[in-house]
Design an enzyme around this catalytic site. Structure first.
Site, PDB file in Angstrom:
ATOM      1  CD  GLN A  78      -2.997   1.003   1.980  1.00 56.90           C
ATOM      2  OE1 GLN A  78      -3.373   0.191   2.533  1.00 56.90           O
ATOM      3  NE2 GLN A  78      -3.775   1.901   1.845  1.00 56.90           N
ATOM      4  CG  PHE A  79       1.224   3.522  -3.600  1.00 54.24           C
ATOM      5  CD1 PHE A  79       1.118   5.085  -3.868  1.00 54.24           C
ATOM      6  CD2 PHE A  79       0.250   2.819  -4.306  1.00 54.24           C
ATOM      7  CE1 PHE A  79       0.260   5.750  -4.605  1.00 54.24           C
ATOM      8  CE2 PHE A  79      -0.681   3.341  -5.126  1.00 54.24           C
ATOM      9  CZ  PHE A  79      -0.641   4.896  -5.293  1.00 54.24           C
ATOM     10  CB  THR A  80      -2.291   5.183  -0.129  1.00 51.19           C
ATOM     11  OG1 THR A  80      -2.557   4.058   0.582  1.00 51.19           O
ATOM     12  CG2 THR A  80      -2.328   5.118  -1.918  1.00 51.19           C
TER      13      THR A  80
END
Length: 152
Positions: A78-80
């Protein structure tokens, strides 16, 4: 690396109507990789994840780890988690690791956690449009950042 860890009674990841990972009783780990993350960060976080005592013992106290309860892990990239929201209303993700770094690090974390647990860790699909279903137990949600590892 940043991780959002949720104690769950069950969790699953679906991509294009196919379940890519599914667990009962364990940890749902949302993992973000940053450009300067290293193998040392990955190993530190992996050790913390399998030894984190957030499961109830016989007295109802959080004294047991996912290893202690023979639990499972569902690992989701999850890059967010590296969203910067200071300016404007549209998040910036410039601190998130690029796929050529983040994908191998995510996959290595899955292998490392499997090795530590002695069983297969369930995974999402890096860069995929994932749908995550879970039942947070407690709720218990912990946020960890490998940048904190030197600040005892």
């Amino acid at each position: 690396m940043r991780a959002v860890i949720q104690r769950v009674t069950h969790a699953s990841c679906t991509v294009d109507n196919d379940i890519t990972g599914k667990i009962e009783n364990g940890l749902l780990v949302l993992l973000g990789v940053e450009e300067e993350d290293s193998a040392e960060d990955m190993k530190w976080l992996g050790q913390k994840l399998v030894n984190l005592r957030i499961f109830s013992d016989e007295q109802g106290l959080m004294n047991k780890s996912v290893q202690d309860i023979d639990g499972n892990i569902l690992l989701i990239s999850q890059f967010t988690l590296f969203a910067q929201t200071k300016k404007g209303n549209r998040p910036s993700f410039i601190r998130a690791g690029k796929p050529d770094l983040a994908k191998p690090m995510y996959e290595e974390m899955g292998r490392y956690l499997s090795e530590l647990l002695g069983k297969e860790v369930q995974m999402g699909v890096f860069g995929g449009d994932m749908k995550i279903d879970l039942r947070n137990d407690g709720p218990v949600t912990i946020i960890m950042n490998t940048k904190d590892k030197d600040n005892h």
